[in-house]
Motif scaffolding. Structure first.
Motif, PDB file in Angstrom:
ATOM      1  N   ALA B 420      24.232  51.068 -60.145  1.00 50.06           N
ATOM      2  CA  ALA B 420      24.246  51.650 -58.797  1.00 50.06           C
ATOM      3  C   ALA B 420      22.841  51.984 -58.309  1.00 50.06           C
ATOM      4  O   ALA B 420      22.602  52.077 -57.100  1.00 50.06           O
ATOM      5  CB  ALA B 420      25.113  52.912 -58.794  1.00 50.06           C
ATOM      6  N   TYR B 421      21.914  52.170 -59.233  1.00 48.78           N
ATOM      7  CA  TYR B 421      20.545  52.560 -58.863  1.00 48.78           C
ATOM      8  C   TYR B 421      19.652  51.366 -58.547  1.00 48.78           C
ATOM      9  O   TYR B 421      18.565  51.527 -58.014  1.00 48.78           O
ATOM     10  CB  TYR B 421      19.906  53.383 -59.994  1.00 48.78           C
ATOM     11  N   ARG B 422      20.128  50.147 -58.927  1.00 51.53           N
ATOM     12  CA  ARG B 422      19.244  48.978 -58.788  1.00 51.53           C
ATOM     13  C   ARG B 422      18.798  48.722 -57.353  1.00 51.53           C
ATOM     14  O   ARG B 422      17.599  48.503 -57.120  1.00 51.53           O
ATOM     15  CB  ARG B 422      19.915  47.741 -59.395  1.00 51.53           C
ATOM     16  N   PRO B 423      19.697  48.744 -56.359  1.00 51.74           N
ATOM     17  CA  PRO B 423      19.215  48.497 -54.988  1.00 51.74           C
ATOM     18  C   PRO B 423      18.126  49.501 -54.565  1.00 51.74           C
ATOM     19  O   PRO B 423      17.125  49.112 -53.950  1.00 51.74           O
ATOM     20  CB  PRO B 423      20.477  48.676 -54.137  1.00 51.74           C
ATOM     21  N   ALA B 424      18.324  50.778 -54.903  1.00 48.09           N
ATOM     22  CA  ALA B 424      17.325  51.798 -54.528  1.00 48.09           C
ATOM     23  C   ALA B 424      16.007  51.551 -55.260  1.00 48.09           C
ATOM     24  O   ALA B 424      14.920  51.640 -54.669  1.00 48.09           O
ATOM     25  CB  ALA B 424      17.860  53.186 -54.851  1.00 48.09           C
ATOM     26  N   LEU B 425      16.101  51.214 -56.560  1.00 47.21           N
ATOM     27  CA  LEU B 425      14.877  51.011 -57.347  1.00 47.21           C
ATOM     28  C   LEU B 425      14.120  49.762 -56.881  1.00 47.21           C
ATOM     29  O   LEU B 425      12.888  49.776 -56.793  1.00 47.21           O
ATOM     30  CB  LEU B 425      15.214  50.905 -58.839  1.00 47.21           C
ATOM     31  N   PHE B 426      14.846  48.702 -56.559  1.00 54.27           N
ATOM     32  CA  PHE B 426      14.167  47.499 -56.064  1.00 54.27           C
ATOM     33  C   PHE B 426      13.564  47.742 -54.676  1.00 54.27           C
ATOM     34  O   PHE B 426      12.530  47.171 -54.335  1.00 54.27           O
ATOM     35  CB  PHE B 426      15.124  46.309 -56.044  1.00 54.27           C
ATOM     36  N   THR B 427      14.212  48.599 -53.887  1.00 53.94           N
ATOM     37  CA  THR B 427      13.618  48.968 -52.591  1.00 53.94           C
ATOM     38  C   THR B 427      12.295  49.694 -52.812  1.00 53.94           C
ATOM     39  O   THR B 427      11.314  49.464 -52.093  1.00 53.94           O
ATOM     40  CB  THR B 427      14.589  49.865 -51.793  1.00 53.94           C
ATOM     41  N   MET B 428      12.272  50.553 -53.834  1.00 57.20           N
ATOM     42  CA  MET B 428      11.021  51.270 -54.148  1.00 57.20           C
ATOM     43  C   MET B 428       9.927  50.306 -54.593  1.00 57.20           C
ATOM     44  O   MET B 428       8.745  50.529 -54.326  1.00 57.20           O
ATOM     45  CB  MET B 428      11.266  52.320 -55.234  1.00 57.20           C
ATOM     46  N   VAL B 429      10.326  49.224 -55.280  1.00 65.69           N
ATOM     47  CA  VAL B 429       9.344  48.201 -55.664  1.00 65.69           C
ATOM     48  C   VAL B 429       8.719  47.608 -54.395  1.00 65.69           C
ATOM     49  O   VAL B 429       7.502  47.417 -54.309  1.00 65.69           O
ATOM     50  CB  VAL B 429      10.007  47.093 -56.520  1.00 65.69           C
ATOM     51  N   GLY B 430       9.573  47.346 -53.389  1.00 65.83           N
ATOM     52  CA  GLY B 430       9.076  46.833 -52.112  1.00 65.83           C
ATOM     53  C   GLY B 430       8.149  47.823 -51.426  1.00 65.83           C
ATOM     54  O   GLY B 430       7.100  47.442 -50.883  1.00 65.83           O
ATOM     55  N   VAL B 431       8.512  49.106 -51.469  1.00 67.90           N
ATOM     56  CA  VAL B 431       7.679  50.156 -50.861  1.00 67.90           C
ATOM     57  C   VAL B 431       6.310  50.189 -51.543  1.00 67.90           C
ATOM     58  O   VAL B 431       5.263  50.256 -50.890  1.00 67.90           O
ATOM     59  CB  VAL B 431       8.387  51.536 -50.969  1.00 67.90           C
ATOM     60  N   LEU B 432       6.327  50.109 -52.880  1.00 71.65           N
ATOM     61  CA  LEU B 432       5.062  50.119 -53.624  1.00 71.65           C
ATOM     62  C   LEU B 432       4.231  48.875 -53.309  1.00 71.65           C
ATOM     63  O   LEU B 432       2.998  48.940 -53.259  1.00 71.65           O
ATOM     64  CB  LEU B 432       5.332  50.200 -55.128  1.00 71.65           C
ATOM     65  N   ALA B 433       4.906  47.748 -53.089  1.00 73.21           N
ATOM     66  CA  ALA B 433       4.186  46.503 -52.753  1.00 73.21           C
ATOM     67  C   ALA B 433       3.453  46.663 -51.423  1.00 73.21           C
ATOM     68  O   ALA B 433       2.313  46.202 -51.276  1.00 73.21           O
ATOM     69  CB  ALA B 433       5.161  45.336 -52.699  1.00 73.21           C
ATOM     70  N   VAL B 434       4.104  47.314 -50.467  1.00 74.16           N
ATOM     71  CA  VAL B 434       3.453  47.569 -49.166  1.00 74.16           C
ATOM     72  C   VAL B 434       2.191  48.415 -49.384  1.00 74.16           C
ATOM     73  O   VAL B 434       1.117  48.129 -48.841  1.00 74.16           O
ATOM     74  CB  VAL B 434       4.432  48.275 -48.194  1.00 74.16           C
ATOM     75  N   GLY B 435       2.322  49.449 -50.207  1.00 76.76           N
ATOM     76  CA  GLY B 435       1.178  50.311 -50.506  1.00 76.76           C
ATOM     77  C   GLY B 435       0.074  49.555 -51.217  1.00 76.76           C
ATOM     78  O   GLY B 435      -1.117  49.757 -50.954  1.00 76.76           O
ATOM     79  N   PHE B 436       0.480  48.657 -52.125  1.00 73.18           N
ATOM     80  CA  PHE B 436      -0.483  47.853 -52.894  1.00 73.18           C
ATOM     81  C   PHE B 436      -1.329  46.998 -51.948  1.00 73.18           C
ATOM     82  O   PHE B 436      -2.560  46.958 -52.054  1.00 73.18           O
ATOM     83  CB  PHE B 436       0.297  46.966 -53.882  1.00 73.18           C
ATOM     84  N   VAL B 437      -0.658  46.345 -50.994  1.00 68.60           N
ATOM     85  CA  VAL B 437      -1.366  45.493 -50.027  1.00 68.60           C
ATOM     86  C   VAL B 437      -2.270  46.361 -49.130  1.00 68.60           C
ATOM     87  O   VAL B 437      -3.423  46.011 -48.874  1.00 68.60           O
ATOM     88  CB  VAL B 437      -0.361  44.682 -49.168  1.00 68.60           C
ATOM     89  N   ALA B 438      -1.743  47.500 -48.689  1.00 72.66           N
ATOM     90  CA  ALA B 438      -2.541  48.396 -47.833  1.00 72.66           C
ATOM     91  C   ALA B 438      -3.812  48.835 -48.565  1.00 72.66           C
ATOM     92  O   ALA B 438      -4.897  48.868 -47.975  1.00 72.66           O
ATOM     93  CB  ALA B 438      -1.709  49.609 -47.434  1.00 72.66           C
ATOM     94  N   ASN B 439      -3.683  49.127 -49.848  1.00 69.67           N
ATOM     95  CA  ASN B 439      -4.855  49.544 -50.630  1.00 69.67           C
ATOM     96  C   ASN B 439      -5.878  48.411 -50.733  1.00 69.67           C
ATOM     97  O   ASN B 439      -7.084  48.643 -50.636  1.00 69.67           O
ATOM     98  CB  ASN B 439      -4.415  49.991 -52.024  1.00 69.67           C
ATOM     99  N   LEU B 440      -5.371  47.186 -50.911  1.00 76.07           N
ATOM    100  CA  LEU B 440      -6.280  46.034 -50.999  1.00 76.07           C
ATOM    101  C   LEU B 440      -7.060  45.838 -49.696  1.00 76.07           C
ATOM    102  O   LEU B 440      -8.188  45.356 -49.703  1.00 76.07           O
ATOM    103  CB  LEU B 440      -5.482  44.757 -51.293  1.00 76.07           C
ATOM    104  N   LEU B 441      -6.440  46.221 -48.569  1.00 78.25           N
ATOM    105  CA  LEU B 441      -7.056  45.985 -47.256  1.00 78.25           C
ATOM    106  C   LEU B 441      -8.087  47.054 -46.875  1.00 78.25           C
ATOM    107  O   LEU B 441      -8.778  46.917 -45.865  1.00 78.25           O
ATOM    108  CB  LEU B 441      -5.962  45.923 -46.169  1.00 78.25           C
ATOM    109  N   ILE B 442      -8.172  48.127 -47.650  1.00 77.07           N
ATOM    110  CA  ILE B 442      -9.116  49.209 -47.302  1.00 77.07           C
ATOM    111  C   ILE B 442     -10.559  48.714 -47.441  1.00 77.07           C
ATOM    112  O   ILE B 442     -10.925  48.114 -48.458  1.00 77.07           O
ATOM    113  CB  ILE B 442      -8.856  50.456 -48.185  1.00 77.07           C
TER     114      ILE B 442
END
Lengths: 41, 473
Positions: B420-442
């Protein structure tokens, strides 16, 4: 002789670190006691 | 009287030990960190006011919203007036919050609790959180990550102090209250005395910080410190950017996204920690993890959250701010995927993954002031930090919303399993990916946003009060 040159500053340093360490230490010990239940229950 | 607290009256004399500043900052953060321990007396307040979870839970929400707002709005005032006055004002608001809250409990006026702990206390939280940050960075130009990590570690530690202390005080004031029994509630008078004790106690401890804090003199440098070496590192500037100009830069908003994503992902686990570990090891409707063990897991997460603030922030001094956020976000993504796919294989594995994730969550909070220093200089770094903390407020809403929305769709609490937690956890992976890209762009802040060179090397500000006019763009 300014306020920090002598033993006054040393005392202030010791007291300051003792106060925050005591507070933090109390919190850490209490939390470790709680966390231990993860392994004992 | 308040002029004695002004920045110009708090310039350190020659030889003043900079190691007096971290305990001064800790004295503030250890006190205001209490905000994360409000759940200890939540049930007692519900029983006392004869109301529901939401009516009491909103007190915490008001405080956190006021934290973000006051840090953003008062940031420039904090920079202009110096850490001592800011800490004093923070202590007054924080203590007044408890005292007005006690009055609300004593008279059964819930709105007074909202006004006291929520609004007044929340203002104390916001001002207190940012008050020592720029001072620490100026005292530790060679190790800003270590300095801010120490202080912000105190915020994590504050809840660890307040939770057991509040339980013990409630037992002392109401002998009929049993903290070991989840159904036991403390009396109204015990709650009043708890609030009075915490209000007065925290005020006294925060005065330690007010008494000891100093700003460095204009020409002060740590022994052996060479500013040229620091400036030679990638992304580290010797220029200064005002708070008004910082919010016009792309790097500020990219860093806002980085902090938002890191906090959103971490809160996802923190909010659900206790039921999550029980759900992951549920078989045929029964969890192999007891309620007490789940409580232990929450305690362990608190320790890693706190330790991460110091360890990772200090590490950022060695490897740089951008690389450490790539670790928080990149390794964080891998850990979330592992948690989703193999977390249910063994309790030890689940606990290990969650603990490292929470250490990154804490590290993200503690490293961000040093990242801001690198990008925008020391001139108004506290005010810029205050504006950036709106990302925390936004993440505080988004993180639980995301997790709860997914879990609600999966079934009722107490019946969920790891799947039951997998959809939420994979969404968090996506959220972290957005942050990862944003950090690369600084990227470094363009020169057009820099303050004029004269009198702006950051440390010089210590000796001269920064006026609101000077801070304008």
């Amino acid at each position: 002789m300014n306020e920090q040159a002598g033993g006054g500053q040393r005392v202030r340093l010791v007291v300051s670190w003792v106060v925050v360490s005591a507070l933090l230490g109390y919190g850490v010990v209490q939390t470790v006691i709680t966390a231990a239940k993860l392994f004992t229950h | 009287m308040l002029s004695a607290l002004d920045r110009r009256h708090t310039v350190a004399p020659p030889g003043y030990s900079r190691w007096l500043i971290p305990p001064a900052a800790l004295a503030i953060h250890l006190c205001i960190g209490q905000v994360y321990a409000t759940s200890v007396y939540k049930n007692s307040l519900i029983a006392h006011f004869d109301t529901g979870q939401t009516a009491i839970g909103v007190i915490f929400s008001i405080a956190i919203v006021m934290l973000g707002l006051s840090a953003a709005v008062a940031g420039t005032w904090v920079e202009a007036n110096g850490p001592r006055k800011a800490m004093f004002v923070s202590a007054c608001f924080w203590a007044a919050g408890f005292l007005v809250g006690a009055l609300g409990i004593a008279t059964k006026q819930l709105w007074l609790l909202y006004l006291g702990y929520g609004v007044l206390g929340g203002i104390g939280l916001g001002i207190g959180y940012i008050s020592p940050v720029s001072t620490l960075i100026k005292w530790f130009p060679d190790r800003p990550g270590l300095a801010t990590g120490l202080a912000i570690m105190g915020f994590g530690g504050g809840a660890m102090v307040a939770s057991p202390l509040s339980r013990q005080l409630l037992s002392f004031y109401d002998p009929g209250y049993d903290p070991a029994n989840a159904g036991s509630t403390a009396s109204g008078s015990a709650l009043v005395w708890l609030f009075l004790t915490l209000g007065v106690g925290y005020f006294v401890i925060m005065m330690f910080g007010v008494f000891n804090v100093r700003v460095p003199a204009a020409d002060w440098r740590p022994a052996g410190f060479d500013p040229a070496k620091v400036a030679a590192k990638p992304l580290v500037t010797t220029a200064n950017v005002s708070a008004a100009n910082a919010v016009k830069t792309r790097s500020f908003w990219l860093l806002w996204v980085v902090l938002f994503c890191n906090v959103t992902a971490g809160i996802g686990i923190l909010e659900q920690a206790s039921p999550m570990i029980q759900d992951f090891f549920r078989d045929n409707g029964t969890s192999a993890v007891s309620v007490a063990a789940a409580g232990g897991f929450v305690g362990l997460l608190s320790l890693f959250n706190m330790a991460g603030r110091f360890v990772w922030s200090s590490t950022s001094d060695l490897i740089g701010r951008k690389p450490i956020y790539l670790v928080y976000l990149g390794v964080g993504m891998v850990l979330y995927v592992l948690l989703a796919l193999v977390g249910q294989a063994a309790t030890a594995l689940f606990v290990l993954l969650a603990c490292v994730i929470l250490s990154f969550y804490g590290g993200g909070f503690a490293t961000v002031p040093a990242y801001l220093r690198d990008l925008f200089g020391t001139f108004e770094v506290g005010a810029i930090h205050g504006r950036l903390l709106t990302a925390w407020s936004a993440a505080g809403v988004a993180g639980p919303l995301i997790v709860n929305a997914f879990l609600d769709a999966q079934g009722k609490p107490g019946t969920l399993t790891a799947a039951a937690y997998r959809p939420a956890l994979f969404t968090m992976v996506g959220v972290l990916a957005v942050g990862f890209v944003a950090n690369l762009l600084i990227r470094p802040v363009p020169e057009r946003f820099h303050e004029p060179a004269s009198g702006r090397d950051g440390v010089e500000d210590a000796a001269q009060p920064v006026t609101a006019e000077r801070s304008g763009s």
